[in-house]
Design a protein around this motif. Structure first.
Motif, PDB file in Angstrom:
ATOM      1  N   LEU A  19      24.436  21.660  16.922  1.00 49.58           N
ATOM      2  CA  LEU A  19      25.950  21.253  17.270  1.00 49.58           C
ATOM      3  C   LEU A  19      25.925  20.254  18.109  1.00 49.58           C
ATOM      4  O   LEU A  19      26.594  18.956  17.952  1.00 49.58           O
ATOM      5  N   LEU A  20      24.820  20.302  19.301  1.00 52.48           N
ATOM      6  CA  LEU A  20      24.878  18.911  20.066  1.00 52.48           C
ATOM      7  C   LEU A  20      24.426  17.536  19.618  1.00 52.48           C
ATOM      8  O   LEU A  20      24.813  16.405  19.995  1.00 52.48           O
ATOM      9  N   SER A  21      23.542  17.681  18.281  1.00 56.65           N
ATOM     10  CA  SER A  21      23.009  16.650  17.683  1.00 56.65           C
ATOM     11  C   SER A  21      24.093  16.099  16.763  1.00 56.65           C
ATOM     12  O   SER A  21      23.882  14.931  16.156  1.00 56.65           O
ATOM     13  N   THR A  22      25.472  16.454  16.648  1.00 58.34           N
ATOM     14  CA  THR A  22      26.349  16.308  15.874  1.00 58.34           C
ATOM     15  C   THR A  22      27.461  15.504  16.438  1.00 58.34           C
ATOM     16  O   THR A  22      28.029  16.069  17.274  1.00 58.34           O
ATOM     17  N   PRO A  23      27.733  14.219  16.243  1.00 62.63           N
ATOM     18  CA  PRO A  23      28.654  13.458  17.069  1.00 62.63           C
ATOM     19  C   PRO A  23      30.141  13.915  16.679  1.00 62.63           C
ATOM     20  O   PRO A  23      30.137  14.407  15.545  1.00 62.63           O
ATOM     21  N   GLY A  24      31.138  13.528  17.350  1.00 66.56           N
ATOM     22  CA  GLY A  24      32.520  13.899  17.081  1.00 66.56           C
ATOM     23  C   GLY A  24      32.875  15.168  17.927  1.00 66.56           C
ATOM     24  O   GLY A  24      32.088  16.074  17.997  1.00 66.56           O
ATOM     25  N   VAL A  29      30.736  22.364   8.115  1.00 66.71           N
ATOM     26  CA  VAL A  29      29.911  23.657   7.973  1.00 66.71           C
ATOM     27  C   VAL A  29      28.510  23.089   7.505  1.00 66.71           C
ATOM     28  O   VAL A  29      27.547  23.556   7.916  1.00 66.71           O
ATOM     29  N   ASP A  30      28.566  21.908   6.691  1.00 67.17           N
ATOM     30  CA  ASP A  30      27.503  21.212   6.008  1.00 67.17           C
ATOM     31  C   ASP A  30      26.585  20.629   7.230  1.00 67.17           C
ATOM     32  O   ASP A  30      25.334  20.754   7.129  1.00 67.17           O
ATOM     33  N   GLN A  31      27.357  20.012   8.143  1.00 63.99           N
ATOM     34  CA  GLN A  31      26.395  19.416   9.251  1.00 63.99           C
ATOM     35  C   GLN A  31      25.700  20.605  10.112  1.00 63.99           C
ATOM     36  O   GLN A  31      24.720  20.202  10.577  1.00 63.99           O
ATOM     37  N   VAL A  32      26.310  21.659  10.294  1.00 68.99           N
ATOM     38  CA  VAL A  32      25.872  22.660  11.035  1.00 68.99           C
ATOM     39  C   VAL A  32      24.561  23.381  10.098  1.00 68.99           C
ATOM     40  O   VAL A  32      23.322  23.517  10.816  1.00 68.99           O
ATOM     41  N   PHE A  43      22.172  31.754   9.637  1.00 70.63           N
ATOM     42  CA  PHE A  43      23.044  31.035  10.545  1.00 70.63           C
ATOM     43  C   PHE A  43      24.722  31.056   9.782  1.00 70.63           C
ATOM     44  O   PHE A  43      25.647  31.210  10.510  1.00 70.63           O
ATOM     45  N   LEU A  44      24.694  31.122   8.589  1.00 74.14           N
ATOM     46  CA  LEU A  44      25.882  31.056   7.777  1.00 74.14           C
ATOM     47  C   LEU A  44      26.469  32.299   7.954  1.00 74.14           C
ATOM     48  O   LEU A  44      27.795  32.658   8.441  1.00 74.14           O
ATOM     49  N   LEU A  45      25.884  33.705   8.101  1.00 76.68           N
ATOM     50  CA  LEU A  45      26.301  34.919   8.665  1.00 76.68           C
ATOM     51  C   LEU A  45      26.768  34.863   9.870  1.00 76.68           C
ATOM     52  O   LEU A  45      27.850  35.530  10.387  1.00 76.68           O
ATOM     53  N   LEU A  46      26.033  34.118  10.841  1.00 75.45           N
ATOM     54  CA  LEU A  46      26.499  34.219  12.161  1.00 75.45           C
ATOM     55  C   LEU A  46      27.745  33.417  12.478  1.00 75.45           C
ATOM     56  O   LEU A  46      28.767  33.719  13.208  1.00 75.45           O
ATOM     57  N   LEU A  47      28.065  32.336  11.710  1.00 70.53           N
ATOM     58  CA  LEU A  47      29.255  31.530  11.669  1.00 70.53           C
ATOM     59  C   LEU A  47      30.108  32.543  11.136  1.00 70.53           C
ATOM     60  O   LEU A  47      31.598  32.616  11.517  1.00 70.53           O
ATOM     61  N   LEU A  48      30.013  33.341  10.224  1.00 67.53           N
ATOM     62  CA  LEU A  48      31.147  34.173   9.498  1.00 67.53           C
ATOM     63  C   LEU A  48      31.638  35.391  10.318  1.00 67.53           C
ATOM     64  O   LEU A  48      32.384  36.020  10.453  1.00 67.53           O
TER      65      LEU A  48
END
Length: 202
Positions: A19-24, A29-32, A43-48
């Motif tokens: 998350l911290l390496s992504t600007p903005g 979801v793709d960037q994560v 990780f997708l399960l964690l997001l859900l």
């Protein structure tokens, strides 16, 4: 991971780094998922699991349940990495909101990370992904059903499932399988009792 391989970052730290390496202010979801590669299922399960712990519109459990069902089906057929439709990959989320969520569940993730370690790793790989996929289908089905007071329970199950997959902890995975079976039986019993109560009432 073998004994000679370096110790990898833990689950929450990996997600925070992504998350911290992504600007903005917003991330897709793709960037994560992109930097997480082979551990993307967990990780997708964690997001859900996130919508089960924050105020969201009524009926979101059904949407999350369908997504968990789809993810379970992908594991059931043996995909190595999750396939996510383009419109979902482009879906944006608040980066600060996700970071706040990580802060909020930190006491839980800290305990899970102390318990988790790569062990019985064969259980986290094929052909045992078939069992994980089937269990995920059950969780998704229960999430999609309008069973009262269960979002936190199923959300917690998804978090434990996610950590077991990311950390490649077969022992925790078996515990999730067993707990899910117990919850399925308890939910079916509760739902039947609730339906009986309303039938008698009216």
């Amino acid at each position: 991971m073998t004994a000679d391989e370096p110790r990898e970052e833990k689950t929450a730290a990996l997600l925070r780094t992504a998350l911290l390496s992504t600007p903005g202010e917003r991330v897709t979801v793709d960037q994560v998922l992109e930097p997480l590669k082979r551990r993307a299922f967990g990780f997708l399960l964690l997001l859900l699991a996130i919508p089960n712990f924050i105020p969201v519109p009524l009926g979101i459990g059904g949407v999350m349940g369908v997504l968990v069902l789809a993810l379970g089906l992908e594991m059931l057929i043996g995909l190595e990495q999750p396939w996510v439709p383009g419109f979902l990959r482009r879906r944006t989320m608040s980066r600060d909101g996700l970071l706040r969520f990580l802060d909020r569940i930190e006491p839980v993730t800290r305990r899970l990370e102390k318990l988790c370690k790569p062990r019985a790793q064969r259980l986290t790989r094929r052909p045992f992904t078939f069992v994980s996929g089937a269990i995920m289908l059950l969780i998704g089905l229960l999430l999609a059903l309008p069973i009262p007071f269960t979002n936190y329970v199923f959300g917690a199950m998804l978090i434990a499932f996610a950590f077991a997959l990311v950390e490649r902890d077969g022992v925790l995975l078996v515990a999730v399988w067993a707990t899910t079976a117990i919850i399925v039986i308890a939910s079916a019993t509760f739902s039947r009792a609730l339906l009986g109560f309303f039938r008698d009432l009216f």
